[in-house]
Design a protein around this motif. Sequence first.
Motif, mmCIF file in Angstrom:
data_model
loop_
_atom_site.group_PDB
_atom_site.id
_atom_site.type_symbol
_atom_site.label_atom_id
_atom_site.label_comp_id
_atom_site.label_asym_id
_atom_site.label_seq_id
_atom_site.Cartn_x
_atom_site.Cartn_y
_atom_site.Cartn_z
ATOM 1 N N ASP A 31 0.831 -1.200 0.000
ATOM 2 C CA ASP A 31 0.000 0.000 0.000
ATOM 3 C C ASP A 31 0.867 1.253 0.000
ATOM 4 O OD1 ASP A 31 -2.700 1.444 0.629
ATOM 5 O OD2 ASP A 31 -1.327 2.142 2.191
ATOM 6 N N TYR A 32 1.945 1.223 0.772
ATOM 7 C CA TYR A 32 2.848 2.377 0.825
ATOM 8 C C TYR A 32 3.479 2.630 -0.542
ATOM 9 C CZ TYR A 32 6.656 5.430 2.296
ATOM 10 O OH TYR A 32 7.518 6.485 2.422
ATOM 11 N N ALA A 33 3.913 1.539 -1.211
ATOM 12 C CA ALA A 33 4.536 1.682 -2.526
ATOM 13 C C ALA A 33 3.536 2.217 -3.557
ATOM 14 C CB ALA A 33 5.094 0.337 -2.985
ATOM 15 N N CYS A 34 2.286 1.752 -3.474
ATOM 16 C CA CYS A 34 1.270 2.185 -4.445
ATOM 17 C C CYS A 34 0.907 3.657 -4.283
ATOM 18 C CB CYS A 34 0.013 1.331 -4.292
ATOM 19 S SG CYS A 34 0.196 -0.374 -4.866
ATOM 20 N N SER A 35 0.950 4.158 -3.065
ATOM 21 C CA SER A 35 0.543 5.546 -2.814
ATOM 22 C C SER A 35 1.739 6.479 -2.620
ATOM 23 C CB SER A 35 -0.346 5.606 -1.571
ATOM 24 O OG SER A 35 0.351 5.154 -0.427
ATOM 25 N N LEU A 36 2.953 5.995 -2.943
ATOM 26 C CA LEU A 36 4.151 6.782 -2.670
ATOM 27 C C LEU A 36 4.148 8.121 -3.405
ATOM 28 C CD1 LEU A 36 6.868 6.954 -1.250
ATOM 29 C CD2 LEU A 36 7.904 5.756 -3.197
ATOM 30 N N HIS A 37 3.755 8.109 -4.690
ATOM 31 C CA HIS A 37 3.762 9.353 -5.470
ATOM 32 C C HIS A 37 2.792 10.372 -4.870
ATOM 33 C CE1 HIS A 37 3.962 12.105 -8.844
ATOM 34 N NE2 HIS A 37 2.640 12.028 -8.973
ATOM 35 N N GLN A 38 1.566 9.930 -4.574
ATOM 36 C CA GLN A 38 0.581 10.828 -3.973
ATOM 37 C C GLN A 38 1.057 11.332 -2.620
ATOM 38 O OE1 GLN A 38 -2.925 8.280 -3.983
ATOM 39 N NE2 GLN A 38 -3.850 9.566 -5.566
ATOM 40 N N TYR A 55 -1.181 13.061 10.328
ATOM 41 C CA TYR A 55 -1.077 12.142 9.184
ATOM 42 C C TYR A 55 0.233 11.352 9.258
ATOM 43 C CZ TYR A 55 -0.374 10.423 4.452
ATOM 44 O OH TYR A 55 -0.115 9.611 3.371
ATOM 45 N N ILE A 56 1.338 12.048 9.465
ATOM 46 C CA ILE A 56 2.652 11.385 9.499
ATOM 47 C C ILE A 56 2.708 10.365 10.628
ATOM 48 C CG2 ILE A 56 5.117 11.777 9.907
ATOM 49 C CD1 ILE A 56 4.778 14.475 8.478
ATOM 50 N N LEU A 57 2.192 10.738 11.785
ATOM 51 C CA LEU A 57 2.202 9.826 12.928
ATOM 52 C C LEU A 57 1.342 8.597 12.647
ATOM 53 C CD1 LEU A 57 3.414 9.683 15.777
ATOM 54 C CD2 LEU A 57 1.323 10.754 16.638
ATOM 55 N N THR A 58 0.176 8.816 12.061
ATOM 56 C CA THR A 58 -0.724 7.706 11.746
ATOM 57 C C THR A 58 -0.130 6.800 10.678
ATOM 58 O OG1 THR A 58 -2.594 9.173 12.188
ATOM 59 C CG2 THR A 58 -3.082 7.113 11.059
ATOM 60 N N ARG A 59 0.527 7.399 9.697
ATOM 61 C CA ARG A 59 1.053 6.646 8.564
ATOM 62 C C ARG A 59 2.218 5.741 8.954
ATOM 63 N NH1 ARG A 59 -0.058 3.849 4.283
ATOM 64 N NH2 ARG A 59 1.080 4.362 2.390
ATOM 65 N N TYR A 60 3.094 6.235 9.825
ATOM 66 C CA TYR A 60 4.339 5.510 10.073
ATOM 67 C C TYR A 60 4.380 4.760 11.400
ATOM 68 C CZ TYR A 60 5.889 7.937 5.949
ATOM 69 O OH TYR A 60 5.987 8.393 4.659
ATOM 70 N N MET A 61 3.378 4.927 12.244
ATOM 71 C CA MET A 61 3.341 4.155 13.485
ATOM 72 C C MET A 61 3.241 2.650 13.237
ATOM 73 S SD MET A 61 3.749 4.366 16.670
ATOM 74 C CE MET A 61 3.813 6.162 16.676
ATOM 75 N N PRO A 62 2.456 2.187 12.221
ATOM 76 C CA PRO A 62 2.441 0.747 11.947
ATOM 77 C C PRO A 62 3.814 0.169 11.629
ATOM 78 C CG PRO A 62 0.583 1.790 10.873
ATOM 79 C CD PRO A 62 1.439 2.898 11.404
ATOM 80 N N LEU A 245 -7.220 0.261 9.845
ATOM 81 C CA LEU A 245 -7.792 1.571 10.149
ATOM 82 C C LEU A 245 -6.790 2.684 9.846
ATOM 83 C CD1 LEU A 245 -9.730 0.952 13.488
ATOM 84 C CD2 LEU A 245 -10.597 0.920 11.140
ATOM 85 N N ALA A 246 -5.512 2.445 10.137
ATOM 86 C CA ALA A 246 -4.482 3.452 9.845
ATOM 87 C C ALA A 246 -4.343 3.665 8.337
ATOM 88 C CB ALA A 246 -3.147 3.024 10.445
ATOM 89 N N ILE A 247 -4.375 2.574 7.574
ATOM 90 C CA ILE A 247 -4.287 2.688 6.119
ATOM 91 C C ILE A 247 -5.488 3.445 5.569
ATOM 92 C CG2 ILE A 247 -4.396 1.368 3.958
ATOM 93 C CD1 ILE A 247 -2.667 -0.762 5.283
#
Length: 284
Positions: A31-38, A55-62, A245-247
């Motif tokens: 999912d991270y690779a697919c949305s990397l450009h956005q 956003y940053i905290l939610t995205r990278y905590m997993p 949920l984070a994704i």
Amino acid sequence: MEYSAGDIAAAWSLKTYTYIYTSAATFWTYDYACSLHQELTFLIQSRWTKVKGLYILTRYMPFLLFVGHLYLNFIPDDNPDKCQMINNICSCFSLISVICSECFFIIRTYALWNNNKFVLAAMLTAFLAVVVASVGVLFTATANAPFETSTISGITGCYQSAGSDELFVPFILLFALELGLISLTLVRAIQSWRTARYPLYDVLLKHNIFYYACGLFFSMVNVLTSLLLQYAYNGMLQDFQLIILAILATRMHLHLWHVDRQIHGSDALMHIPLTDVSSIGHTG
């Protein structure tokens, strides 16, 4: 060497638990690779706000959660106390992740209600009560149910064999919270379905309903697995729910930001102050 049926069942549960975490880590990476450009576009072009920090905290905590659990699952370790310590650290990461994800949609629900202070106070009170109760139950249940390691050679990881039934309580509380939030969203949708014709307003409604529906479904699944299954099976989907949920929260925020850019063009503010979205979709 012969092993008991319980030892074999525990070993299989650990293997299943490890497979699920590996699959979840793979899914998160994909999912991270697919949305990397956005994501890079958002991180570079949007202004620094509290929502961007969230956003940053939610995205990278997993990511931290995966590191901790994959280490726990794959590194041979016969020390249950060390397992408990690492699990407590991962539990902290899990709590931070779900708090951040829910904060996104509390803010969004607040925006849908035109920044109604009474609605915000009610949501925050319920949210804080759920967080405090969940923290107490989570760490008490972990302390009362020591971790065990498999007696079968080559099977790594730790599990709680008994005494962790209380772990269903945080998911019951989360279920109740999200049921209340989705009710607020549906009430607002019914009130404004004839008058609201704004793209961002429609996006907020659809995102909220889908997010809460997923949360309700996974919460109920985790309640059932916590109560009905044993060994590592009873917790195999707990962090999976938090990762999903984070994704969803971060994906939906990216989508909302890009929709706002398309509506307002290159002269847009380049960020979404979610508490001001209601001014775009104000229904009077």
